[in-house]
Design a protein around this motif. Structure first.
Motif, PDB file in Angstrom:
ATOM      1  N   HIS A 175       0.829  -1.205   0.000  1.00 28.48           N
ATOM      2  CA  HIS A 175       0.000   0.000   0.000  1.00 28.48           C
ATOM      3  C   HIS A 175       0.861   1.252   0.000  1.00 28.48           C
ATOM      4  O   HIS A 175       0.490   2.274  -0.578  1.00 28.48           O
ATOM      5  CB  HIS A 175      -0.923   0.006   1.221  1.00 28.48           C
ATOM      6  CG  HIS A 175      -1.972  -1.047   1.155  1.00 28.48           C
ATOM      7  ND1 HIS A 175      -2.568  -1.601   2.275  1.00 28.48           N
ATOM      8  CD2 HIS A 175      -2.531  -1.689   0.102  1.00 28.48           C
ATOM      9  CE1 HIS A 175      -3.438  -2.513   1.906  1.00 28.48           C
ATOM     10  NE2 HIS A 175      -3.439  -2.588   0.597  1.00 28.48           N
ATOM     11  N   LYS A 217      -8.951  -0.858  -1.684  1.00 25.45           N
ATOM     12  CA  LYS A 217      -9.364   0.538  -1.503  1.00 25.45           C
ATOM     13  C   LYS A 217      -9.947   0.755  -0.109  1.00 25.45           C
ATOM     14  O   LYS A 217      -9.676   1.782   0.538  1.00 25.45           O
ATOM     15  CB  LYS A 217     -10.392   0.917  -2.569  1.00 25.45           C
ATOM     16  CG  LYS A 217      -9.803   1.093  -3.965  1.00 25.45           C
ATOM     17  CD  LYS A 217     -10.874   1.523  -4.950  1.00 25.45           C
ATOM     18  CE  LYS A 217     -10.273   1.744  -6.337  1.00 25.45           C
ATOM     19  NZ  LYS A 217     -11.316   2.157  -7.313  1.00 25.45           N
ATOM     20  N   VAL A 220      -7.078   0.950   2.281  1.00 24.43           N
ATOM     21  CA  VAL A 220      -6.368   2.234   2.192  1.00 24.43           C
ATOM     22  C   VAL A 220      -7.185   3.349   2.847  1.00 24.43           C
ATOM     23  O   VAL A 220      -6.631   4.201   3.563  1.00 24.43           O
ATOM     24  CB  VAL A 220      -6.069   2.559   0.709  1.00 24.43           C
ATOM     25  CG1 VAL A 220      -5.520   3.973   0.566  1.00 24.43           C
ATOM     26  CG2 VAL A 220      -5.077   1.565   0.139  1.00 24.43           C
ATOM     27  N   ASN A 221      -8.500   3.351   2.626  1.00 22.70           N
ATOM     28  CA  ASN A 221      -9.343   4.365   3.265  1.00 22.70           C
ATOM     29  C   ASN A 221      -9.302   4.257   4.787  1.00 22.70           C
ATOM     30  O   ASN A 221      -9.288   5.264   5.496  1.00 22.70           O
ATOM     31  CB  ASN A 221     -10.784   4.226   2.775  1.00 22.70           C
ATOM     32  CG  ASN A 221     -10.930   4.573   1.311  1.00 22.70           C
ATOM     33  OD1 ASN A 221     -10.155   5.361   0.777  1.00 22.70           O
ATOM     34  ND2 ASN A 221     -11.908   3.985   0.642  1.00 22.70           N
ATOM     35  N   LYS A 222      -9.254   3.036   5.280  1.00 17.89           N
ATOM     36  CA  LYS A 222      -9.169   2.855   6.725  1.00 17.89           C
ATOM     37  C   LYS A 222      -7.843   3.366   7.262  1.00 17.89           C
ATOM     38  O   LYS A 222      -7.781   4.001   8.315  1.00 17.89           O
ATOM     39  CB  LYS A 222      -9.342   1.371   7.074  1.00 17.89           C
ATOM     40  CG  LYS A 222      -9.435   1.099   8.568  1.00 17.89           C
ATOM     41  CD  LYS A 222      -9.799  -0.343   8.838  1.00 17.89           C
ATOM     42  CE  LYS A 222      -9.954  -0.583  10.336  1.00 17.89           C
ATOM     43  NZ  LYS A 222     -10.343  -1.991  10.630  1.00 17.89           N
ATOM     44  N   GLU A 224      -6.080   5.759   5.937  1.00 18.16           N
ATOM     45  CA  GLU A 224      -6.138   7.227   5.886  1.00 18.16           C
ATOM     46  C   GLU A 224      -6.927   7.791   7.053  1.00 18.16           C
ATOM     47  O   GLU A 224      -6.538   8.811   7.634  1.00 18.16           O
ATOM     48  CB  GLU A 224      -6.776   7.665   4.566  1.00 18.16           C
ATOM     49  CG  GLU A 224      -5.894   7.414   3.350  1.00 18.16           C
ATOM     50  CD  GLU A 224      -6.574   7.835   2.058  1.00 18.16           C
ATOM     51  OE1 GLU A 224      -5.923   7.804   1.002  1.00 18.16           O
ATOM     52  OE2 GLU A 224      -7.773   8.188   2.124  1.00 18.16           O
ATOM     53  N   ARG A 225      -8.020   7.137   7.415  1.00 18.56           N
ATOM     54  CA  ARG A 225      -8.785   7.614   8.580  1.00 18.56           C
ATOM     55  C   ARG A 225      -7.967   7.506   9.858  1.00 18.56           C
ATOM     56  O   ARG A 225      -8.006   8.401  10.715  1.00 18.56           O
ATOM     57  CB  ARG A 225     -10.085   6.805   8.705  1.00 18.56           C
ATOM     58  CG  ARG A 225     -11.103   7.105   7.625  1.00 18.56           C
ATOM     59  CD  ARG A 225     -12.472   6.553   8.011  1.00 18.56           C
ATOM     60  NE  ARG A 225     -12.448   5.118   8.132  1.00 18.56           N
ATOM     61  CZ  ARG A 225     -12.733   4.287   7.135  1.00 18.56           C
ATOM     62  NH1 ARG A 225     -13.046   4.764   5.941  1.00 18.56           N
ATOM     63  NH2 ARG A 225     -12.712   2.979   7.314  1.00 18.56           N
ATOM     64  N   GLN A 226      -7.218   6.429   9.996  1.00 16.30           N
ATOM     65  CA  GLN A 226      -6.368   6.294  11.169  1.00 16.30           C
ATOM     66  C   GLN A 226      -5.295   7.376  11.202  1.00 16.30           C
ATOM     67  O   GLN A 226      -4.997   7.935  12.269  1.00 16.30           O
ATOM     68  CB  GLN A 226      -5.730   4.908  11.181  1.00 16.30           C
ATOM     69  CG  GLN A 226      -6.713   3.772  11.434  1.00 16.30           C
ATOM     70  CD  GLN A 226      -6.045   2.414  11.380  1.00 16.30           C
ATOM     71  OE1 GLN A 226      -4.860   2.301  11.072  1.00 16.30           O
ATOM     72  NE2 GLN A 226      -6.797   1.369  11.676  1.00 16.30           N
ATOM     73  N   CYS A 227      -4.716   7.702  10.050  1.00 21.26           N
ATOM     74  CA  CYS A 227      -3.709   8.771   9.999  1.00 21.26           C
ATOM     75  C   CYS A 227      -4.318  10.116  10.362  1.00 21.26           C
ATOM     76  O   CYS A 227      -3.695  10.920  11.072  1.00 21.26           O
ATOM     77  CB  CYS A 227      -3.085   8.826   8.604  1.00 21.26           C
ATOM     78  SG  CYS A 227      -2.046   7.403   8.196  1.00 21.26           S
ATOM     79  N   GLN A 228      -5.552  10.379   9.896  1.00 24.13           N
ATOM     80  CA  GLN A 228      -6.220  11.625  10.246  1.00 24.13           C
ATOM     81  C   GLN A 228      -6.500  11.709  11.744  1.00 24.13           C
ATOM     82  O   GLN A 228      -6.340  12.769  12.359  1.00 24.13           O
ATOM     83  CB  GLN A 228      -7.513  11.761   9.452  1.00 24.13           C
ATOM     84  CG  GLN A 228      -7.296  11.969   7.963  1.00 24.13           C
ATOM     85  CD  GLN A 228      -8.597  12.023   7.190  1.00 24.13           C
ATOM     86  OE1 GLN A 228      -9.693  11.891   7.788  1.00 24.13           O
ATOM     87  NE2 GLN A 228      -8.514  12.203   5.879  1.00 24.13           N
ATOM     88  N   GLN A 231      -3.279  12.488  13.429  1.00 24.21           N
ATOM     89  CA  GLN A 231      -2.879  13.877  13.226  1.00 24.21           C
ATOM     90  C   GLN A 231      -3.689  14.815  14.106  1.00 24.21           C
ATOM     91  O   GLN A 231      -3.146  15.785  14.667  1.00 24.21           O
ATOM     92  CB  GLN A 231      -3.072  14.247  11.747  1.00 24.21           C
ATOM     93  CG  GLN A 231      -2.569  15.642  11.388  1.00 24.21           C
ATOM     94  CD  GLN A 231      -1.083  15.774  11.580  1.00 24.21           C
ATOM     95  OE1 GLN A 231      -0.340  14.837  11.328  1.00 24.21           O
ATOM     96  NE2 GLN A 231      -0.622  16.939  12.020  1.00 24.21           N
TER      97      GLN A 231
END
Length: 302
Positions: A175, A217, A220-222, A224-228, A231
């Motif tokens: 990924h 996909k 990857v979306n999951k 990205e949510r964890q990274c947000q 942050q």
């Protein structure tokens, strides 16, 4: 149970296997009426039905591979129900699980659930039996939830847990580097399977690839949510830290102001400007630096 002719039984099984992909879970929960085995469900009958269905696709090329996907999900759900039976032997369980081709399973979550249920019910299995049973699971086909559960599952052998962790690390690396995501996918020939045209049409292969892309996909979306979320937590911590230092600066300035007032008071007290010393004259130094008090003026006698 009613002593039906063997030829009639085979004909009925053939017709059922022909439409096995249209069956529901309730319809295949056939109880075992034989006195030879003590299992609640007729697992041997289910094995014969699945093998006949697969043979019909391989030999006669009947229907498409979508039906094989449905049968694979049906078998995994059936295994999860049959695994609760303590009388179900390991060879029967493995034979039914292996009756479905490996490429027919888009994901191994159902198979992992069935194996975990079997391990939970049959606690007396040896280490070798657990290893042979867990070899049926393809760790690369497990979802994130199933991989997290498997990584913390004490019933699985250590080797299986390590394989799950390595597979998750490889998925994460793919990924991060999307250009290498499709180069790491094993082809059917590398997995020791038959060519895909024997089981699937081109439309079925496209459907399978679309399912895999959709699953990637979602993963990857999951991420990205964890990274947000991470942050946002970092931003909150920075705001709290900034507020703490501003409060500390204010407290420091207030303390310094109070200290300056105290020092000024001490200086005033040291110079003799208190209320008791008002009106007194300060000593004056003479020629040789010695202080002398000025003499009072003599009063005139005149």
């Amino acid at each position: 149970m009613v002593n039906t002719d063997r030829n009639y039984l085979q004909e009925v099984e053939k017709r059922v296997a022909w439409r096995l992909d249209q069956a529901t879970m309730k319809e295949i929960m056939i109880p075992c009426f034989s006195h030879v085995t003590g299992t609640l469900l007729d697992v041997e009958l289910m094995v014969r039905l699945v093998k006949r269905f697969v043979d019909n696709i391989n030999v006669e090329g009947l229907r498409s591979g979508v039906g094989l996907f449905k049968v694979a999900k049906l078998v995994d759900a059936y295994l999860a129900e049959a695994a609760v039976d303590s009388e179900l032997k390991l060879p029967e369980f493995m034979e039914l699980a292996g009756a479905v081709p490996a490429q027919a399973r888009a994901t191994d979550d159902g198979l992992y659930r069935a194996i975990d249920t079997y391990l939970k019910t049959h606690v007396n299995l040896t280490k070798e039996e657990r290893k042979s049973l867990c070899k049926l699971i393809d760790s690369q086909k497990l979802s994130i939830e199933a991989s997290l559960h498997a990584a913390q599952n004490e019933r699985l052998p250590v080797r299986s847990v390590i394989q799950v962790l390595v597979s998750e690390q490889a998925k994460l690396h793919s990924h991060i580097n999307p250009s290498q995501s499709f180069t790491n996918i094993k082809s059917p020939n590398r997995l020791g399977m038959d060519p895909p045209d024997r089981y699937h049409s081109s439309r079925d292969m496209m459907t399978f690839q679309q399912m895999e892309i959709k699953r990637l996909k979602e993963h990857v979306n999951k991420l990205e949510r964890q990274c947000q979320m991470m942050q946002s937590q970092i931003d909150k911590l920075l705001e709290k830290k900034k507020g703490f230092f501003s409060w500390r600066k204010l407290a420091t300035s207030t303390t310094l102001g109070a200290m300056s007032v105290e020092v000024a008071d001490e200086k005033v007290e040291g110079k003799g400007y208190d209320s008791g010393s008002i009106g007194k004259q300060t000593p004056v130094k003479g020629k040789h630096g010695r202080s002398k008090t000025p003499k009072p003026w003599r009063q005139s006698t005149s």
